[in-house]
Design a protein around this motif. Structure first.
Motif, short mmCIF file in Angstrom:
data_model
loop_
_atom_site.label_atom_id
_atom_site.label_comp_id
_atom_site.label_asym_id
_atom_site.label_seq_id
_atom_site.Cartn_x
_atom_site.Cartn_y
_atom_site.Cartn_z
N TYR A 1 0.85 -1.17 0.16
CA TYR A 1 0.11 -0.09 -0.01
C TYR A 1 1.00 1.22 -0.11
O TYR A 1 0.35 2.19 -0.10
CB TYR A 1 -1.02 0.08 1.10
N THR B 1 -2.17 2.97 -6.26
CA THR B 1 -3.19 2.14 -7.13
C THR B 1 -4.00 3.13 -7.99
O THR B 1 -3.41 3.46 -8.89
CB THR B 1 -4.07 1.49 -5.97
N TYR C 1 -2.69 7.81 -4.70
CA TYR C 1 -1.58 7.89 -3.52
C TYR C 1 -1.51 9.09 -3.00
O TYR C 1 -2.14 9.41 -1.97
CB TYR C 1 -0.29 7.23 -3.99
N ASP D 1 -10.88 4.79 1.22
CA ASP D 1 -9.80 4.10 0.42
C ASP D 1 -8.83 3.49 1.55
O ASP D 1 -7.50 4.46 1.83
CB ASP D 1 -9.37 4.76 -0.68
N ALA E 1 -6.10 1.76 2.32
CA ALA E 1 -4.86 1.57 1.81
C ALA E 1 -3.95 2.82 1.73
O ALA E 1 -2.78 3.10 2.32
CB ALA E 1 -4.52 0.65 0.56
#
Length: 682
Positions: A69, A73, A76, A273, A275
């Motif tokens: 993570y 994705t 970030y 989200d 992560a």
């Protein structure tokens, strides 16, 4: 197909010895192979449609980490690589990303799209109009001097921030716009067809073949175009006509639509989200104020939506729905026939009806929708139909534009009047769309209290006069200040409107902070950019104000793993509400085991020129904060503002309970005039 086969045989010198029968057999074999290739592409597409919803899949990776993570994705440092070009009048910063739409996976160039919408006066392919900027409130213009105008304008922003239209009716001046990603198969298979305007980027290729070769090369080497002007856009065989394949080229664009109604902030809330926020060690509320955050819409307007003014977004109960607020917005957006189009679809002899109507009303399929209904119940006893077998995010619109590749179907159906079977061939053209982000336009686009000259983009000579061949760079002296403003030097908001000119920054941002511009009388005025921002700098009495709310769906939300993970996240985040659904109740988490968030500080504001009015922000992690409490010093880097940053050596004064700059860039004081005191932003 026969011509191609004949040419190939002629080149190989075998045409003379091939009989007509053999020629026919070879032609049939080639046609069968082409047909098999189409079926293989169909299989790949069906697999993609089954595995994921339409949505954003990935942005470009720039960093690595000890945990997965810590890498990119869909987000970030910023979701979908959004950033700011607020020194441009209409540019909305957005980088590259990989997306899937109706089973088609593609990669965009660096987007940096513009605030433009489909044409209201033309049906021409991809014709767009500029979205009108909101006007300046008359009560602002009625004020006698700059100070009074600034104060009154701040009142309107205060009303918007608190969603209080009784204090000031902000609604005519703060206009919500939905920007969306649109994709389709096109008939333009040779020359590059640039789908949408950008003041900063365009596809760097002479033809689709040239682009595909460049993509093959960069994929093979792992390289990239330094300006990010390559995009992977696939080609397919759409139809076979008398043995000849009809090719189609995938293309996309980003366009926007001004909503016909006000959208209160109570209908928007952040998506967890996890992560991204764990990587940044943030709780959800704090994460929601960053560029990394993604948001979702309520199912509808209503009292169940509660606005949390201290957070800047709403809170509402999650639930299933059929036609929701997002559908209401997307239903206003036309396909490639643009606004005013009317089309109906009765393929397979079935009328496509409007699911929002009780009676049998034909659905105008020229506008984006994801649901329709038939006048007869289907095999499962229902009339309502969702577009796509299992794609929750797929919005489609029909078009009559010949530049969109048609899909043809031959079918037979019983005529309800004659009861005889009738067969026919039809060709339909459809485009696809998903929402990207909600943007609130403000009166700052139109407000020009210094009456600074604006030079039209078509006036090349006037554009050069602004910078005098590079002699003027926006400095805050008469000889260096810009001599007017333009589409890419869109600076006209007085610095007095904000308390400081910076928020979180990105390397892709082009705004310079405060600059100098000469008014029509040659007097120097200090101003900041007036274009679209993600978050506005601090406004006295208001604070920082978010204006861009990314709401793009993700591909992974459409598969079983994604849905299970979302359910697990809800359980973990809301143990009080969902803990009862667990087979074994979890023990209480010890507070000392929780990861502590970074502490947020800023420097003092400086007006020293150069570099001009600004301040910097910095983050100190928990371990460093512990060292400071022990009397140690730590070194931290600041954000980049007004084209520079600082390395600060920080200490903590236990007597005054203040954090201070011990050294700035290795010296006793900062060269640009920041004081030694740091201010907490938490």
């Amino acid at each position: 197909m026969r011509l191609l086969l004949a040419i190939s045989l002629l080149v190989t010198g075998t045409l003379a010895v091939v009989s007509d029968h053999q020629f026919e057999m070879l032609a049939k074999k080639v046609e069968d192979l082409t047909r098999q290739l189409m079926l293989t592409e169909l299989s790949i597409g069906e697999r993609a449609r089954a595995d994921a919803d339409s949505g954003i899949k990935q942005i470009r990776t720039t960093n690595d980490g000890t945990k997965s993570y810590f890498t990119q994705t869909h987000s970030y440092n910023s979701v979908c690589s959004i950033h700011e070009h607020s020194n441009y009048d209409r540019t909305v910063g957005m980088g590259e990303f990989i997306a899937t739409m109706n089973g088609v996976e593609f990669r965009t160039r660096h987007n940096d799209y513009k605030l433009r919408m489909p044409s209201k006066t033309s049906k021409n392919y991809n014709q767009q109009d500029d979205i009108p900027f909101p006007p300046v409130p008359p009560s602002v213009l009625a004020k006698r001097n700059l100070q009074e105008q600034v104060h009154e304008m701040q009142n309107y922003f205060r009303a918007f921030a608190f969603q209080n239209h009784n204090f000031r009716d902000y609604r005519p001046y703060f206009k919500p716009v939905l920007c969306y990603l649109e994709g389709t198969w096109t008939t333009s298979t040779k020359s590059i067809d640039e789908p949408f305007q950008s003041d900063r980027h365009s596809i760097d290729a002479e033809s689709w073949f040239d682009l595909q070769e460049k993509i093959r090369f960069t994929s093979y080497t792992g390289g990239k175009h330094y300006l990010e002007n390559f995009s992977y856009l696939p080609t397919t065989i759409m139809n076979m006509i008398n043995g000849t394949p009809e090719y189609a080229q995938w293309n996309y664009r980003i366009s926007c639509h001004p909503l016909s109604f006000d959208l209160p902030l109570s209908a928007i809330k952040p998506v967890d989200d996890m992560a991204g926020r764990i990587a940044h060690k943030m709780n959800l509320t704090r994460y929601a104020h960053t560029r990394s955050a993604r948001f979702t819409l309520a199912r509808r307007f209503g009292r169940e939506n509660h606005f949390q003014w201290e957070d800047g977004f709403g809170n509402f109960k999650d639930s299933a729905y059929h036609n929701g607020l997002l559908d209401k917005i997307m239903n206003e957006i036309p396909g490639k026939d643009n606004y005013g189009a009317v089309l109906h679809d009765n393929t397979f002899g079935m009328d496509t009806l409007d699911p929002r109507k009780v009676n049998a009303t034909l659905l105008n399929t020229a506008y984006y929708h994801r649901r329709f209904k038939h006048d007869k119940k289907g095999a499962m006893g229902i009339r309502d139909v969702h577009r796509g077998f299992s794609d929750s995010n797929l919005f489609v619109a029909q078009t009559s534009n010949p530049k969109v590749a048609p899909m043809k179907i031959h079918y037979c159906a019983k005529n309800e009047h004659t009861h005889h079977k009738e067969c026919k061939t039809e060709a339909v053209r459809y485009t696809y769309a998903i929402p990207l982000e909600l943007i609130y336009l403000t009166p700052l686009f139109s407000w020009n209290p210094h009456n600074l000259k604006y030079v039209d983009r078509r006036d090349r000579k006037g554009q050069q006069a602004i910078i005098e061949g590079g002699k003027r760079n926006g400095g805050t002296t008469v000889d260096k200040a810009y001599n007017g403003t333009s589409f890419k030097l869109f600076y006209k908001t007085p610095v007095e409107f904000f308390h400081g000119t910076n928020v979180d920054k990105d390397k892709a941002d082009t705004d310079r902070g405060a600059v100098g511009v000469l008014d029509r009388h040659g007097a120097l005025k200090k101003v900041v950019s007036s274009g679209q921002r993600i978050t506005l700098p601090d406004i006295p009495g208001v604070g920082k104000l978010r204006l861009r709310y990314p709401i793009m769906p993700l591909t992974r939300e459409g598969n079983q793993v994604g849905k299970e993970l979302d359910a697990v996240k809800d359980v973990l985040n809301h143990l009080k509400n969902f803990g009862g659904y667990l087979d074994q109740k979890p023990s209480a988490l010890a507070g000392s085991a929780l990861t502590q968030a970074d502490s947020h500080f800023r420097t003092s504001v400086t007006n020293q020129d150069p570099p001009g009015h600004h301040f910097h922000e910095l983050y100190i992690d928990y371990d460093d904060m512990q060292d400071l409490a022990k009397g140690l010093t730590v070194t931290v880097g600041t954000t980049t503002d007004n084209s520079h940053s600082h390395q600060l050596e920080i200490s903590y004064d236990a007597n005054t309970h203040t954090y201070k700059i011990h050294k700035c860039d290795g010296k006793a004081t900062c060269w640009d005039g920041h004081s030694a005191v740091l201010y907490s932003m938490d």
